[in-house]
Design a protein around this motif. Structure first.
Motif, PDB file in Angstrom:
ATOM      1  N   ASN A   1       0.609  -0.963  -0.047  1.00  0.00           N
ATOM      2  CA  ASN A   1       0.022   0.140   0.057  1.00  0.00           C
ATOM      3  C   ASN A   1       0.914   1.266  -0.132  1.00  0.00           C
ATOM      4  O   ASN A   1       2.053   1.136   0.608  1.00  0.00           O
ATOM      5  CB  ASN A   1      -0.871   0.217   1.275  1.00  0.00           C
ATOM      6  CG  ASN A   1      -2.095  -0.650   0.872  1.00  0.00           C
ATOM      7  OD1 ASN A   1      -2.212  -1.759   0.223  1.00  0.00           O
ATOM      8  ND2 ASN A   1      -3.405  -0.536   1.802  1.00  0.00           N
TER       9      ASN A   1
ATOM     10  N   GLY B   1      -4.517   4.049   7.193  1.00  0.00           N
ATOM     11  CA  GLY B   1      -4.662   4.801   6.025  1.00  0.00           C
ATOM     12  C   GLY B   1      -3.522   5.971   6.287  1.00  0.00           C
ATOM     13  O   GLY B   1      -2.650   5.402   6.861  1.00  0.00           O
TER      14      GLY B   1
ATOM     15  N   SER C   1     -11.555  12.739  -5.265  1.00  0.00           N
ATOM     16  CA  SER C   1     -10.346  12.987  -4.746  1.00  0.00           C
ATOM     17  C   SER C   1     -10.027  14.417  -4.460  1.00  0.00           C
ATOM     18  O   SER C   1      -8.956  14.615  -3.933  1.00  0.00           O
ATOM     19  CB  SER C   1      -9.570  12.448  -5.835  1.00  0.00           C
ATOM     20  OG  SER C   1      -9.710  11.044  -6.306  1.00  0.00           O
TER      21      SER C   1
ATOM     22  N   PHE D   1     -14.268   5.471  -1.399  1.00  0.00           N
ATOM     23  CA  PHE D   1     -13.670   4.725  -2.167  1.00  0.00           C
ATOM     24  C   PHE D   1     -13.714   3.263  -1.925  1.00  0.00           C
ATOM     25  O   PHE D   1     -13.042   2.292  -2.665  1.00  0.00           O
ATOM     26  CB  PHE D   1     -12.116   5.251  -2.231  1.00  0.00           C
ATOM     27  CG  PHE D   1     -11.749   6.283  -2.823  1.00  0.00           C
ATOM     28  CD1 PHE D   1     -11.730   6.926  -4.167  1.00  0.00           C
ATOM     29  CD2 PHE D   1     -11.648   7.671  -1.798  1.00  0.00           C
ATOM     30  CE1 PHE D   1     -11.361   8.151  -4.549  1.00  0.00           C
ATOM     31  CE2 PHE D   1     -11.358   9.062  -2.319  1.00  0.00           C
ATOM     32  CZ  PHE D   1     -11.210   9.176  -3.654  1.00  0.00           C
TER      33      PHE D   1
ATOM     34  N   TRP E   1     -10.063  10.110   7.505  1.00  0.00           N
ATOM     35  CA  TRP E   1      -9.671   8.746   6.816  1.00  0.00           C
ATOM     36  C   TRP E   1     -10.977   7.987   6.606  1.00  0.00           C
ATOM     37  O   TRP E   1     -11.117   7.179   5.706  1.00  0.00           O
ATOM     38  CB  TRP E   1      -8.661   7.979   7.638  1.00  0.00           C
ATOM     39  CG  TRP E   1      -7.352   8.829   7.756  1.00  0.00           C
ATOM     40  CD1 TRP E   1      -6.947   9.683   6.971  1.00  0.00           C
ATOM     41  CD2 TRP E   1      -6.348   8.413   8.525  1.00  0.00           C
ATOM     42  NE1 TRP E   1      -5.564  10.146   7.530  1.00  0.00           N
ATOM     43  CE2 TRP E   1      -5.245   9.051   8.359  1.00  0.00           C
ATOM     44  CE3 TRP E   1      -6.139   7.426   9.550  1.00  0.00           C
ATOM     45  CZ2 TRP E   1      -4.096   9.147   8.803  1.00  0.00           C
ATOM     46  CZ3 TRP E   1      -4.878   7.390  10.158  1.00  0.00           C
ATOM     47  CH2 TRP E   1      -3.843   7.942   9.925  1.00  0.00           C
TER      48      TRP E   1
ATOM     49  N   ASP F   1      -4.900   9.449  -2.382  1.00  0.00           N
ATOM     50  CA  ASP F   1      -4.145   8.404  -2.356  1.00  0.00           C
ATOM     51  C   ASP F   1      -4.747   7.022  -2.582  1.00  0.00           C
ATOM     52  O   ASP F   1      -4.131   5.770  -3.220  1.00  0.00           O
ATOM     53  CB  ASP F   1      -3.405   8.220  -0.918  1.00  0.00           C
ATOM     54  CG  ASP F   1      -4.243   8.446   0.107  1.00  0.00           C
ATOM     55  OD1 ASP F   1      -4.883   9.111   0.211  1.00  0.00           O
ATOM     56  OD2 ASP F   1      -3.802   7.348   1.169  1.00  0.00           O
ATOM     57  N   LYS F   2      -6.134   6.710  -2.186  1.00  0.00           N
ATOM     58  CA  LYS F   2      -6.794   5.776  -2.325  1.00  0.00           C
ATOM     59  C   LYS F   2      -7.140   5.457  -3.927  1.00  0.00           C
ATOM     60  O   LYS F   2      -6.796   4.244  -4.362  1.00  0.00           O
ATOM     61  CB  LYS F   2      -8.286   5.679  -1.767  1.00  0.00           C
ATOM     62  CG  LYS F   2      -8.178   6.153  -0.341  1.00  0.00           C
ATOM     63  CD  LYS F   2      -7.874   4.963   0.403  1.00  0.00           C
ATOM     64  CE  LYS F   2      -7.965   5.232   1.908  1.00  0.00           C
ATOM     65  NZ  LYS F   2      -7.774   4.155   2.826  1.00  0.00           N
ATOM     66  N   LYS F   3      -7.633   6.444  -4.857  1.00  0.00           N
ATOM     67  CA  LYS F   3      -7.817   6.299  -6.036  1.00  0.00           C
ATOM     68  C   LYS F   3      -6.286   6.177  -6.703  1.00  0.00           C
ATOM     69  O   LYS F   3      -6.198   5.207  -7.695  1.00  0.00           O
ATOM     70  CB  LYS F   3      -8.266   7.889  -6.612  1.00  0.00           C
ATOM     71  CG  LYS F   3      -8.454   7.807  -8.101  1.00  0.00           C
ATOM     72  CD  LYS F   3      -9.367   7.110  -8.608  1.00  0.00           C
ATOM     73  CE  LYS F   3      -9.611   7.316 -10.213  1.00  0.00           C
ATOM     74  NZ  LYS F   3     -10.878   6.261 -10.580  1.00  0.00           N
TER      75      LYS F   3
ATOM     76  N   TYR G   1     -12.357   6.380   3.216  1.00  0.00           N
ATOM     77  CA  TYR G   1     -12.615   4.751   3.336  1.00  0.00           C
ATOM     78  C   TYR G   1     -13.913   4.464   2.569  1.00  0.00           C
ATOM     79  O   TYR G   1     -13.976   3.683   1.324  1.00  0.00           O
ATOM     80  CB  TYR G   1     -12.628   4.105   4.542  1.00  0.00           C
ATOM     81  CG  TYR G   1     -13.176   2.836   4.541  1.00  0.00           C
ATOM     82  CD1 TYR G   1     -12.431   1.529   4.109  1.00  0.00           C
ATOM     83  CD2 TYR G   1     -14.368   2.383   5.123  1.00  0.00           C
ATOM     84  CE1 TYR G   1     -12.697   0.516   3.876  1.00  0.00           C
ATOM     85  CE2 TYR G   1     -14.838   1.071   5.074  1.00  0.00           C
ATOM     86  CZ  TYR G   1     -13.936   0.027   4.583  1.00  0.00           C
ATOM     87  OH  TYR G   1     -14.370  -1.294   4.597  1.00  0.00           O
TER      88      TYR G   1
ATOM     89  N   LEU H   1      -7.936  -3.189   0.425  1.00  0.00           N
ATOM     90  CA  LEU H   1      -8.496  -1.967   0.322  1.00  0.00           C
ATOM     91  C   LEU H   1      -9.898  -1.798   0.669  1.00  0.00           C
ATOM     92  O   LEU H   1     -10.364  -0.957   1.194  1.00  0.00           O
ATOM     93  CB  LEU H   1      -8.477  -1.291  -1.077  1.00  0.00           C
ATOM     94  CG  LEU H   1      -6.901  -0.979  -1.744  1.00  0.00           C
ATOM     95  CD1 LEU H   1      -7.087  -0.504  -3.102  1.00  0.00           C
ATOM     96  CD2 LEU H   1      -6.175  -0.078  -0.692  1.00  0.00           C
TER      97      LEU H   1
ATOM     98  N   GLY I   1      -8.518  11.879   0.427  1.00  0.00           N
ATOM     99  CA  GLY I   1      -8.350  10.477  -0.123  1.00  0.00           C
ATOM    100  C   GLY I   1      -7.910  10.330  -1.453  1.00  0.00           C
ATOM    101  O   GLY I   1      -8.088   9.046  -1.925  1.00  0.00           O
TER     102      GLY I   1
ATOM    103  N   ALA J   1     -12.279  -0.066  -4.256  1.00  0.00           N
ATOM    104  CA  ALA J   1     -11.622  -1.423  -3.719  1.00  0.00           C
ATOM    105  C   ALA J   1     -12.203  -2.671  -4.302  1.00  0.00           C
ATOM    106  O   ALA J   1     -11.264  -3.525  -4.718  1.00  0.00           O
ATOM    107  CB  ALA J   1     -11.757  -1.221  -2.169  1.00  0.00           C
TER     108      ALA J   1
END
Length: 380
Positions: free
Chosen positions: A201, A378, A223, A276, A269, A229-231, A273, A302, A227, A280
């Protein structure tokens, strides 16, 4: 009717197995990590064939307090082939001046109020020679050998590499808890996966990506308010063989100092979660369809709920199953106990010094006394 009830019962059991697996996973990873490390031999590092040009982006919003310290740490790098782009979004930069030609101070004419927009603003001003993009938060400090370590990883053929976030301030209770959570997450999401040859990750800071690869990522409106960084990691995971983790490329990160900021950070965070979560699951099923265990496992992790939600879910099923099947309640209690034990063992084992062990025990005492975990997985 009997068939329908059977189907519902099976789905109920599968749902519990899926959710409980996140509590059991740390113990399994610790065992596999021990076995893998026992049989592995560290190979001497080969001399790099190429010196990559790094383009470093530091995004700052309405505050330039930390820009001088991070610039100072960049100027002390043993590896000198880089440009640094400081995006001072909605900031007063009248008192900021850097003589180093590698340091580029940028102030957008109109306020961006978005980290992704700040990154794109800097990226549009990259010099043609810049090959690898690195993202930092303004409160980071960078170890003198950070770029040198990253250069070695890119010489191995990696296109995306996460650096190692270490705690910069660990004096208070909340800072110690934050730091202990980071040790645990680093093992689960990075150390263990690196040992097993899987993608790791990334965080939203200290991450490096091949410039051409990063330019392929298309962010949506989700985004722009947290968040990102999730994408980013979901898109990168689809496009590379592996995401690397450079444990010796150290970034010193500012930890939260009080309950108010801790709550704000964790709420941010949690929102990211859920925002996104569909991404995941898409990545998980994408990996399943391609028979790609690395990608499916990456997507599976994720989907992992924040830790306090895992505890709430466990408590819910312990209570519900008490009226349905007491054995299932016992199984959930065992999973929670195994998770707590794994947390203590992993943190104390992976801690690098006596102070880190103390931080882990502070975190563990809060966990055992409250019955819930405070910190979700996260990044900032």
């Amino acid at each position: 009717m009997a068939i329908l009830l059977t189907i519902l019962w099976v789905l109920y059991l599968l749902l519990q197995a899926f959710l409980a697996s996140f509590l059991i996973q740390p113990f399994v990873l610790f065992l596999l990590y021990g076995i893998t490390k026992g049989f592995s031999q560290k190979k001497p590092a080969a001399a790099p064939l190429k010196n990559y040009q790094f383009g470093i982006i530091v995004t700052s919003h309405q505050d330039t307090t930390f820009l001088r310290p991070i610039v100072d740490s960049l100027q002390k790098q043993a590896y000198s082939k880089f440009n640094a782009y400081l995006v001072a979004d909605d900031c007063d930069i009248s008192d900021l001046h850097f003589d180093d030609p590698r340091i580029h101070l940028l102030r957008p004419e109109e306020a961006l109020h978005s980290k992704t927009r700040s990154i794109h603003y800097a990226l549009a001003r990259f010099q043609p020679a810049d090959e690898v993009l690195i993202i930092f938060d303004p409160d980071n400090l960078v170890h003198p050998k950070f770029l040198e370590e990253l250069n070695a990883w890119y010489n191995k053929g990696y296109k995306a590499v996460q650096g190692n976030l270490s705690s910069k301030n660990v004096g208070g209770t909340y800072e110690k808890m934050d730091s202990a959570g980071a040790i645990f997450n680093t093992f689960i999401d990075r150390d263990s996966r690196t040992a097993l040859g899987l993608s790791t990750n990334i965080w939203g800071t200290g991450v490096s990506v091949d410039r051409a690869l990063y330019e392929q990522i298309l962010y949506d409106n989700r985004s722009r308010v947290g968040g990102f960084d999730k994408k980013m990691q979901a898109e990168i995971a689809k496009r590379v063989h592996r995401i690397g983790y450079a444990s010796e490329a150290i970034i010193y990160d500012e930890k939260v100092e009080d309950a108010h900021n801790l709550e704000k950070q964790r709420n941010r965070w949690i929102r990211a979660y859920f925002k996104f979560l569909s991404e995941a699951f898409d990545l998980f099923f994408y990996g399943v369809r391609r028979f790609d265990f690395n990608l499916a496992y990456f997507g599976y992790n994720l989907t992992r709920p924040p830790y306090f939600l895992q505890m709430l879910i466990a408590f819910f099923f312990i209570v519900v199953n008490f009226f349905i099947s007491k054995w299932l309640s016992v199984a959930w209690l065992a999973a929670v106990g195994l998770f707590v034990l794994s947390f203590i063992v992993i943190c104390t084992t992976m801690a690098r010094d006596k102070d880190s062990v103390e931080r882990c025990m502070v975190y563990a005492s809060v966990l055992l006394s409250s019955g819930t975990l405070v910190l979700p997985p996260g990044t900032k």
